[in-house]
Each structure stands twice: as C-alpha cells, then as structure tokens.
Design a protein around this motif. Structure first.
Motif, PDB file in Angstrom:
ATOM      1  N   UNK A   1       0.828  -1.206   0.000  1.00 55.45           N
ATOM      2  CA  UNK A   1       0.000   0.000   0.000  1.00 55.45           C
ATOM      3  C   UNK A   1       0.866   1.261   0.000  1.00 55.45           C
ATOM      4  N   UNK A   2       1.889   1.288   0.848  1.00 51.72           N
ATOM      5  CA  UNK A   2       2.768   2.453   0.929  1.00 51.72           C
ATOM      6  C   UNK A   2       3.507   2.695  -0.384  1.00 51.72           C
ATOM      7  N   UNK A   3       4.027   1.626  -0.966  1.00 58.38           N
ATOM      8  CA  UNK A   3       4.735   1.780  -2.241  1.00 58.38           C
ATOM      9  C   UNK A   3       3.806   2.296  -3.335  1.00 58.38           C
ATOM     10  N   UNK A   4       2.600   1.742  -3.400  1.00 62.11           N
ATOM     11  CA  UNK A   4       1.654   2.184  -4.423  1.00 62.11           C
ATOM     12  C   UNK A   4       1.303   3.652  -4.255  1.00 62.11           C
ATOM     13  N   UNK A   5       1.131   4.091  -3.006  1.00 63.83           N
ATOM     14  CA  UNK A   5       0.777   5.477  -2.740  1.00 63.83           C
ATOM     15  C   UNK A   5       1.875   6.450  -3.173  1.00 63.83           C
TER      16      UNK A   5
ATOM     17  N   UNK B   1       5.452   3.875  -6.591  1.00 67.04           N
ATOM     18  CA  UNK B   1       6.389   2.784  -6.888  1.00 67.04           C
ATOM     19  C   UNK B   1       5.656   1.641  -7.573  1.00 67.04           C
ATOM     20  N   UNK B   2       6.350   0.949  -8.458  1.00 70.07           N
ATOM     21  CA  UNK B   2       5.787  -0.204  -9.148  1.00 70.07           C
ATOM     22  C   UNK B   2       6.693  -1.410  -8.953  1.00 70.07           C
ATOM     23  N   UNK B   3       6.087  -2.581  -8.866  1.00 65.30           N
ATOM     24  CA  UNK B   3       6.878  -3.791  -8.709  1.00 65.30           C
ATOM     25  C   UNK B   3       6.035  -4.905  -8.118  1.00 65.30           C
ATOM     26  N   UNK B   4       6.708  -5.934  -7.615  1.00 68.20           N
ATOM     27  CA  UNK B   4       5.987  -7.083  -7.082  1.00 68.20           C
ATOM     28  C   UNK B   4       6.429  -7.404  -5.663  1.00 68.20           C
TER      29      UNK B   4
ATOM     30  N   UNK C   1      10.096  -5.657  -5.073  1.00 65.09           N
ATOM     31  CA  UNK C   1      10.157  -4.696  -3.980  1.00 65.09           C
ATOM     32  C   UNK C   1      10.389  -5.410  -2.650  1.00 65.09           C
ATOM     33  N   UNK C   2       9.770  -6.565  -2.520  1.00 61.60           N
ATOM     34  CA  UNK C   2       9.858  -7.344  -1.292  1.00 61.60           C
ATOM     35  C   UNK C   2       9.772  -8.817  -1.645  1.00 61.60           C
ATOM     36  N   UNK C   3      10.637  -9.614  -1.040  1.00 59.61           N
ATOM     37  CA  UNK C   3      10.537 -11.071  -1.151  1.00 59.61           C
ATOM     38  C   UNK C   3      10.353 -11.633   0.246  1.00 59.61           C
TER      39      UNK C   3
END
Length: 227
Positions: free
Chosen positions: A46-50, A53-56, A124-126
């Motif tokens: 949620x924070x990245x989208x706000x 940022x784009x990714x998985x 972004x995160x694994x």
C-alpha cells in the motif's frame, strides 16, 4: 490526517522499525508471525503504491505445487482484517494487487522454480515463509535477485535443525541490518483459546512439545524407531 493502526506482537515492532536488509522471525506454533508478516507485506505494498512505486511482492516457500500451498490465503485474510486496508486492494481467486495496479503479489516455489525467480520483474519485497528447508544453494540464487537499494528480504520459519542453511544465515548472523527475533505462543497477545487447549495436551503427551511450541530444534529424527 488519519493515522492507521496495526496490531502486532510487541516483539515484532522493532523488526519493522528503521532500515533493514532482512526482517524475520522464527519460533513455534501459535506465535502469530505468519499472519503478522502477511499483514505487513500488504501495508508495504500500500505504501509503495501510494508513492508511485511499481513492482511485485514475491512470496516464496520451498515447496509449492499450487497456489493452495502458498501464502495467498493468509495474505487475503490479513488484508480483510483491516477495514482501512481492504479498499486499496483488488483480491481475486488467484491474485492480489493494489487497486492502482502498481504493486502485485506473485507466488513461487523454490524447489522447482528457483531459476524462474531470476526473470521476475522489479522485486520490492521477497517474503520466504516456512523457510527452514530452503537450501544454501537456493538462498544464493534468490538473494541476488532482490536488487533494489531499498528492497527487502523477509524470512519466517519454525526451526528444525541446528546449523541448517536458514538457521546459519539468518539466526546466527551478527549483521546489524538483519532484524530477526524469536517469537513463540506466549509472545502473541491474540493467542487463541483453542490453541491453548492443544498446547496443554501436547505439554502432557508430545515428546516434541518444545520443538512444536517453544521454537526449539527437533530432537526426534523422522523415520527413527524408538522402543
């Protein structure tokens, strides 16, 4: 400005504070670690989208023959628990993504598809759940794929073998950017009554009680015969 509140076991709060390359937790049943990490992954998405940022968010387990073996349902339930978080996600039978489409979840098994991880788009995160059986060769393949300067690796597991690849890499390390804590049933403020009844039964009858509930290493080898 509205401030959202997330309930976590107190011992996990320092794990999610400040900078880290690795955040993790190990321990026995009923600690709440899996649900907590599932929920925090959604908060990060949620924070990245706000912020545009784009990714998985890549969720891995050593053994995953299908989505039924993945963390998909755990993450769905974690999002549904938070009324403020749910509107920011699109949740389908086989997918989770932010409503803006910038951040999506992917799921992968490391025993069969470790090389396919290399081709994943911006990670972004694994998060590797049930990480105890992950081999050192898998860690060596996976970790370099997390290339972003602020990308993170999260690891959760129930210890089994003293000196396993996961144990040595994440529990016995002194790296200050590895924030990893032990978490057991007594550290979970929301430890449910039904699990407490099961714990009490195991305390009386199960020789592997300390492994199951207290996060100790296994003492009984599977397949061994005891007279």
């Amino acid at each position: 400005m509205t401030t959202a509140r997330i309930e976590l076991p107190p011992k996990l709060i320092p794990v999610f504070e400040g900078e880290a390359d690795v955040r993790g937790s190990y321990g026995g049943r009923g600690s709440g670690k899996t649900r907590s990490f599932a929920k925090m992954s959604a908060v990060k998405a949620y924070q990245w989208a706000k912020t545009g940022r784009s990714g998985i968010v890549l969720c891995c387990r050593q053994y995953m023959n299908s989505l039924d073996d993945s963390s998909l349902e755990e993450i769905k339930q974690a999002i549904e628990e938070e009324d403020w978080l749910r509107p920011h996600f699109e949740i389908g039978e086989k997918y989770i993504r932010t409503t803006c489409g910038r951040v999506s979840y992917k799921f992968s098994g490391l025993d069969r598809n470790i090389n396919s991880v290399k081709s994943k788009s911006r990670i972004l995160l694994c998060w590797v759940d049930e990480a105890e059986p992950v081999a050192e060769s898998a860690w060596r393949t996976l970790i370099p794929t997390i290339r972003g300067e602020d990308s993170e690796l999260w690891v959760t597991w129930n210890p089994e073998i003293d000196g396993s690849a996961t144990d040595k890499r994440f529990r016995k390390t002194k790296d200050p950017l590895y924030k990893v804590v032990e978490l057991n049933w007594r550290d979970n403020p929301a430890f449910p009554a039904i699990l407490e009844r099961q714990r009490q039964r195991d305390l009386e009858t199960n020789p592997e009680y300390n492994h199951i509930w207290e996060g100790d290493y296994k003492t009984i080898v599977e397949g061994a015969y005891y007279a």
